[in-house]
Design a protein around this motif. Structure first.
Motif, PDB file in Angstrom:
ATOM      1  N   UNK A 122     113.209 -47.050  22.563  1.00 28.96           N
ATOM      2  CA  UNK A 122     113.847 -46.190  21.557  1.00 28.96           C
ATOM      3  C   UNK A 122     114.240 -46.983  20.321  1.00 28.96           C
ATOM      4  N   UNK A 123     114.812 -48.162  20.528  1.00 26.34           N
ATOM      5  CA  UNK A 123     115.239 -48.989  19.395  1.00 26.34           C
ATOM      6  C   UNK A 123     114.042 -49.523  18.614  1.00 26.34           C
ATOM      7  N   UNK A 124     113.011 -49.975  19.311  1.00 19.77           N
ATOM      8  CA  UNK A 124     111.837 -50.516  18.620  1.00 19.77           C
ATOM      9  C   UNK A 124     111.106 -49.435  17.816  1.00 19.77           C
ATOM     10  N   UNK A 125     111.196 -48.186  18.292  1.00 17.51           N
ATOM     11  CA  UNK A 125     110.574 -47.083  17.567  1.00 17.51           C
ATOM     12  C   UNK A 125     111.509 -46.483  16.523  1.00 17.51           C
ATOM     13  N   UNK A 126     112.733 -47.051  16.439  1.00 20.79           N
ATOM     14  CA  UNK A 126     113.737 -46.632  15.454  1.00 20.79           C
ATOM     15  C   UNK A 126     114.036 -45.127  15.564  1.00 20.79           C
ATOM     16  N   UNK A 127     114.217 -44.676  16.798  1.00 27.68           N
ATOM     17  CA  UNK A 127     114.527 -43.272  17.048  1.00 27.68           C
ATOM     18  C   UNK A 127     116.023 -43.071  17.222  1.00 27.68           C
ATOM     19  N   UNK A 128     116.460 -41.852  16.930  1.00 30.66           N
ATOM     20  CA  UNK A 128     117.808 -41.425  17.296  1.00 30.66           C
ATOM     21  C   UNK A 128     117.668 -40.410  18.423  1.00 30.66           C
ATOM     22  N   UNK A 129     118.313 -40.669  19.549  1.00 33.79           N
ATOM     23  CA  UNK A 129     118.171 -39.810  20.727  1.00 33.79           C
ATOM     24  C   UNK A 129     119.549 -39.464  21.262  1.00 33.79           C
ATOM     25  N   UNK A 130     119.736 -38.203  21.621  1.00 35.19           N
ATOM     26  CA  UNK A 130     121.013 -37.791  22.214  1.00 35.19           C
ATOM     27  C   UNK A 130     120.775 -37.178  23.580  1.00 35.19           C
ATOM     28  N   UNK A 131     121.747 -37.339  24.450  1.00 38.05           N
ATOM     29  CA  UNK A 131     121.766 -36.686  25.766  1.00 38.05           C
ATOM     30  C   UNK A 131     120.568 -37.042  26.635  1.00 38.05           C
ATOM     31  N   UNK A 132     120.313 -38.337  26.789  1.00 39.90           N
ATOM     32  CA  UNK A 132     119.315 -38.815  27.743  1.00 39.90           C
ATOM     33  C   UNK A 132     120.044 -39.209  29.020  1.00 39.90           C
ATOM     34  N   UNK A 133     119.715 -38.551  30.128  1.00 41.29           N
ATOM     35  CA  UNK A 133     120.483 -38.753  31.357  1.00 41.29           C
ATOM     36  C   UNK A 133     119.783 -39.706  32.324  1.00 41.29           C
ATOM     37  N   UNK A 134     120.618 -40.510  33.002  1.00 39.93           N
ATOM     38  CA  UNK A 134     120.140 -41.428  34.035  1.00 39.93           C
ATOM     39  C   UNK A 134     121.092 -41.354  35.228  1.00 39.93           C
ATOM     40  N   UNK A 135     120.559 -41.624  36.410  1.00 40.37           N
ATOM     41  CA  UNK A 135     121.388 -41.732  37.612  1.00 40.37           C
ATOM     42  C   UNK A 135     121.525 -43.207  37.967  1.00 40.37           C
ATOM     43  N   UNK A 136     122.773 -43.662  38.127  1.00 42.78           N
ATOM     44  CA  UNK A 136     123.015 -45.077  38.424  1.00 42.78           C
ATOM     45  C   UNK A 136     123.908 -45.207  39.644  1.00 42.78           C
ATOM     46  N   UNK A 137     123.753 -46.309  40.357  1.00 42.93           N
ATOM     47  CA  UNK A 137     124.597 -46.630  41.507  1.00 42.93           C
ATOM     48  C   UNK A 137     125.743 -47.519  41.042  1.00 42.93           C
ATOM     49  N   UNK A 138     126.981 -47.119  41.357  1.00 37.53           N
ATOM     50  CA  UNK A 138     128.153 -47.913  41.023  1.00 37.53           C
ATOM     51  C   UNK A 138     128.962 -48.176  42.285  1.00 37.53           C
ATOM     52  N   UNK A 139     130.021 -48.953  42.153  1.00 38.85           N
ATOM     53  CA  UNK A 139     130.891 -49.219  43.305  1.00 38.85           C
ATOM     54  C   UNK A 139     131.552 -47.940  43.797  1.00 38.85           C
ATOM     55  N   UNK A 140     131.717 -46.970  42.897  1.00 38.05           N
ATOM     56  CA  UNK A 140     132.342 -45.700  43.266  1.00 38.05           C
ATOM     57  C   UNK A 140     131.321 -44.682  43.775  1.00 38.05           C
ATOM     58  N   UNK A 141     130.053 -45.076  43.841  1.00 38.45           N
ATOM     59  CA  UNK A 141     129.012 -44.165  44.301  1.00 38.45           C
ATOM     60  C   UNK A 141     128.036 -43.819  43.186  1.00 38.45           C
ATOM     61  N   UNK A 142     127.198 -42.829  43.439  1.00 37.62           N
ATOM     62  CA  UNK A 142     126.174 -42.438  42.471  1.00 37.62           C
ATOM     63  C   UNK A 142     126.789 -41.662  41.321  1.00 37.62           C
ATOM     64  N   UNK A 143     126.405 -42.018  40.093  1.00 39.07           N
ATOM     65  CA  UNK A 143     126.913 -41.335  38.906  1.00 39.07           C
ATOM     66  C   UNK A 143     125.765 -40.927  38.000  1.00 39.07           C
TER      67      UNK A 143
END
Length: 397
Positions: free
Chosen positions: A93-114
């Motif tokens: 995204x940065x190399x293409x010089x884009x502006x992007x909003x609301x891109x979602x990802x699922x990540x594992x944290x110590x508190x569980x999946x977020x």
């Protein structure tokens, strides 16, 4: 304040030392205020220069993103993210010089999946792009509420059909079943090869009637109020009874059933009749997932802590992908050729009637675990020491 500092900086070469000190103090206060704001907001913020190197990263971003433990000066922002999917997306995204909003990802944290939402926007100063701002928002609870609302709306939409289904399907099925019984009675006086064929055909029809009747019953359970009668009970004993009832069916499919019951399990409140339907639905779901699996295994496990009693039903079957996981509690959604798509929605409704939570973890080709969390009545809460494990293990082996 910024206007005052700007004007002072224009005349700094003319200012006496004491006023220069005052300007420096004002600058320091302004900087401290900005840093305090960055630290205080519950939105992650990463600020990069025009070369995409990290300048600032607040604590919320560090908490929400899997950021590497050490960030060096002049480090590209994507190299600081310890997640391939997020790192690659930020880089592209940065190399293409884009502006992007609301891109979602699922990540594992110590508190569980977020679930986190990322936004990339240009950092503009004096009408010139001087860098990039990456914001990170935790949308986990928002998405969970949306899913719960959608499920509630789907279940509510079925209510209007309940009366029609009851009269238009269940009653004719009853009449058909009665007349088949009369035909079978008449066959008692018939001999020969034809009788065997007729009996075989009638047997198939009876099986289909039973299946249709089961669909109707599940549908009616799913749409009408359940009126659960919650009473204190022994979950371990309840599960052993179900295991004994279900084990012969699993053995006929060469599936091993193992139960691991935690000792000293606190009593919980549940409706035995309704919870039996929910647990059997989950066991049937696991059995279906093991159809093409050698050494198929289902494990029923209980555990508890100071807040809740947990029931896990696990299998080492085909598992589910992420898209399937999102829909399994939706009415009529099914991956089975002959499935009705009502078993798991009914299970979900029963669990909610018990004021409980149900979670699903699954991996393709690895298996699935359904976890039900039962609140412990306040008067029966037991304290357990950290690391203490007491289990009774039952196995077919």
């Amino acid at each position: 304040m910024l206007r005052f500092i700007s004007k002072a900086m224009e005349k700094v070469h003319k200012l006496p030392p004491e006023q220069i000190v005052q300007v420096i103090h004002s600058l320091a206060d302004e900087y401290d205020t900005l840093v305090s704001v960055l630290r205080s907001i519950n939105q992650g913020v990463i600020i990069c220069d025009k070369d995409m190197n990290i300048i600032q990263c607040n604590k919320t971003a560090d908490r929400l993103l899997p950021i590497t433990s050490f960030i060096s000066s002049g480090q590209k922002v994507w190299t600081a993210i310890d997640d391939d999917a997020i790192s690659t997306w930020i880089r592209e995204t940065l190399l293409q010089q884009k502006s992007v909003s609301d891109k979602e990802f699922t990540v594992e944290t110590k508190q569980g999946e977020k679930i986190i939402s990322l936004e990339i926007i240009p950092l503009v100063r004096y009408s010139t792009v001087t860098g990039t701002v990456i914001t990170v928002i935790d949308v986990t609870e928002k998405r969970k509420k949306e899913v719960k609302l959608r499920r509630a709306e789907n279940l509510a939409s079925l209510t209007n059909l309940a009366a029609t289904v009851a009269h238009e399907i269940k009653n004719p099925l009853g009449a058909i079943s009665i007349h088949i019984q009369l035909i079978q009675k008449c066959l008692g006086n018939v001999e020969g090869e034809g009788k065997k064929n007729i009996e075989k055909y009638l047997s198939v029809i009876n099986e289909e009637i039973d299946r249709l009747n089961s669909i109707v019953v599940n549908f009616l359970y799913a749409v009408r109020p359940l009126d659960a009668e919650l009473k204190p009970g022994d979950l371990n004993k309840f599960l052993k009874d179900i295991a004994g009832f279900f084990r012969p069916e699993l053995e006929s499919e060469s599936i091993t059933l193992e139960i691991k019951l935690s000792q000293d399990l606190p009593e919980i409140n549940f409706d035995e009749r309704l919870l039996k339907i929910a647990v059997i639905n989950l066991l049937k779901n696991s059995k279906e997932a093991l159809k093409s699996k050698k050494n198929g295994k289902i494990v029923i496990k209980t555990s508890f802590d100071s807040d809740a009693v947990y029931l896990d039903i696990s299998d080492n079957g085909s598992g589910m992908d992420e898209e399937t996981l999102k829909k399994i509690f939706d009415p009529y959604f099914t991956t089975k050729a002959e499935g009705s798509g009502l078993g798991l929605p009914l299970t979900y409704k029963i669990i909610k009637e018990h004021d409980c939570e149900i979670k699903v973890n699954s991996e393709l080709c690895e298996g699935t675990t359904f976890t039900i969390s039962f609140p412990i009545p306040q008067k029966t809460i037991h304290l357990i020491e950290a690391g203490e494990k007491n289990e009774i293990q039952y196995s077919d082996n």
